[in-house]
Scaffold this motif. Structure first.
Motif, mmCIF file in Angstrom:
data_model
loop_
_atom_site.group_PDB
_atom_site.id
_atom_site.type_symbol
_atom_site.label_atom_id
_atom_site.label_comp_id
_atom_site.label_asym_id
_atom_site.label_seq_id
_atom_site.Cartn_x
_atom_site.Cartn_y
_atom_site.Cartn_z
ATOM 1 N N VAL A 235 -27.560 -37.000 -48.032
ATOM 2 C CA VAL A 235 -27.097 -36.080 -48.620
ATOM 3 C C VAL A 235 -25.541 -36.117 -48.845
ATOM 4 O O VAL A 235 -24.906 -36.534 -47.872
ATOM 5 N N THR A 236 -24.894 -35.340 -49.531
ATOM 6 C CA THR A 236 -23.600 -34.911 -49.740
ATOM 7 C C THR A 236 -23.340 -33.421 -49.229
ATOM 8 O O THR A 236 -22.052 -33.078 -49.541
ATOM 9 N N ASP A 237 -24.328 -32.935 -48.823
ATOM 10 C CA ASP A 237 -24.012 -31.561 -48.418
ATOM 11 C C ASP A 237 -23.633 -31.535 -46.853
ATOM 12 O O ASP A 237 -24.567 -31.656 -46.347
ATOM 13 N N HIS B 209 -26.482 -26.242 -44.659
ATOM 14 C CA HIS B 209 -27.382 -27.405 -44.815
ATOM 15 C C HIS B 209 -27.817 -27.967 -43.377
ATOM 16 O O HIS B 209 -29.124 -28.182 -43.335
#
Length: 429
Positions: free
Chosen positions: A132-134, A139
């Motif tokens: 993911v890019t979070d 998160h």
């Protein structure tokens, strides 16, 4: 390590299989986190080496595509009861580790056990979750909750399987309850469920993401080095005591080919952070497989034992009762101490592993080729038993990765590096 009978197992359940296809990729690192903030100076030099991964198909024993790849977990070693902390609170010496209460953990389904064994290694995993890019703290805490739900509700475990989790944003979280408490004490670890046969001996660290063809973000790598350094200091370990899941587990692609190729740099970063001289490292730190471990390294040992004359031994990666007897006989016949629980110590490995060069053939070459196909060279290397040009080129690449002289000759240090161990040269150069 104290022996236990096979019926002394946890309630961890077996999981299914998955096949992945790998692609040729090139990866490199920068000294900045995904959020743009600079990372700790002095560590960035360990993650600036461009690398190339190779096509490879492997079977991954996982539950889901986004599940963790652990299976039946042996609780090996005496479990001792310690009074639990009266309400877990963040520990002042590790304020950067997010504890179970803070990320909203559920209570464990049964009492958490503390092993009576001595912690002797760290085992690194990738979670096989999406990349993911979070990168936020929120998160990371949701990741911890999702992981615990998966392990408890689907796997049927008492709690999160691993001791600690590192998110792609570089946040470090407590995994199984009491892991932070026992880290602070630095005496006996929580009995975990991250690696069969090693759950009472090894600290397990899960790293968010899937790293077969991609590598972890720099923020994750730097936090991982910080965490490993802390674990080493607290449990009196060293940088050369860091291994990958597949060194001690059969049928998994964890921690991933791309991530695994970074292990020499990770170990070097930990050594640097601890302020330990490379000269203090042993010449070779081999993977100490033993009778409770089934793994690809066990299969390599079986190739070599059959080559040594134990022709009835199965070559399947399973550390059978028959293998216990064979190991004891091999040690005795070579004037070595018979180790508890058929443990492969340095003396056993170095009496067993033959030197190989371009004229070699047979089972030892098959053992080398078997490991090479797992670790990223299946597109060029076959298990033929003939030391051909492609095998030599793959060995030379492995030697360069571990700062060994790339002569293509499989000596003891090359064997050690190939089986997942650490060689002093990799910490020095």
């Amino acid at each position: 390590m104290a022996a236990q009978s096979p019926d002394q197992l946890s309630g961890d359940k077996a999981v299914g299989e998955e096949t992945r296809e790998l692609r040729l990729v090139s990866v490199s690192f920068a000294a900045y986190s995904p959020t743009g903030r600079p990372l700790d100076p002095g560590l960035s030099t360990y993650f600036g080496v461009p690398m190339v991964m190779h096509e490879h198909e492997v079977d991954r024993r996982t539950l889901f595509r986004v599940g963790l790849g652990t299976a039946v977990a042996a609780v090996v070693g005496t479990e001792v009861a310690f009074p639990a902390a009266a309400g877990a609170t963040p520990l002042p010496q590790f304020p950067w580790i997010i504890d179970c209460d803070t990320w909203g953990a559920r209570p464990p389904a049964s009492p958490i056990q503390i092993t009576g064994n001595t912690t002797n290694k760290i085992i690194l995993h990738h979670m096989d979750f999406p990349n993911v890019t979070d990168y936020s703290r929120e998160h990371a805490m949701q990741l911890a909750r999702d992981c615990q739900d998966l392990h408890m509700d689907t796997n049927g475990w008492a709690d999160t399987g691993q001791h600690f989790t590192v998110s792609r944003g570089g946040y470090v979280l407590e995994g199984r309850h009491r892991s932070l408490e026992t880290l602070a004490a630095g005496e006996h670890q929580v009995t975990s469920a991250h690696c069969p046969g090693e759950n009472g001996n090894a600290i397990g660290i899960e790293n968010e993401g899937t790293y077969i063809t991609e590598t972890p973000p720099p923020a994750l790598l730097h936090s991982l080095v910080k965490l490993c350094t802390t674990v080493c200091r607290q449990f009196h370990l060293n940088a050369w005591d860091i291994f990958g899941h597949w060194d001690f587990r059969l049928g998994t692609d964890c921690p991933g080919i791309a991530f695994y190729r970074l292990f020499p740099q990770i170990r070097k970063g930990v050594l640097h952070s601890m302020g330990v001289s490379p000269a203090a490292a042993p010449a070779r730190r081999w993977p100490d497989i033993w009778r409770f471990v089934d793994s690809q390294v066990v299969q390599v040992a079986q190739y070599l034992l059959v080559n040594a004359g134990y022709s009835d031994l199965s070559i399947d990666g399973v550390f059978s009762t028959e293998m216990n007897t064979v190991v004891a006989d091999f040690q005795t016949s070579h004037g070595l101490a018979v180790t508890p629980d058929a443990t492969f110590d340095t003396a056993t490995w170095e009496a067993l592993a033959p030197s190989l060069d371009k004229d070699a053939s047979g089972l030892p070459v098959q053992a080398v080729q078997y490991l090479l196909t797992i670790k990223g060279y299946a597109d060029t290397v076959g298990i033929t038993g003939t030391y051909d040009h492609n095998t030599m080129k793959a060995i030379q690449d492995m030697q360069r990765l571990h700062s060994l002289h790339p002569d293509g000759r499989v000596d003891l240090s090359t064997w050690c590096a190939l089986t997942g161990g650490t060689v002093r040269e990799a910490l020095t150069h």
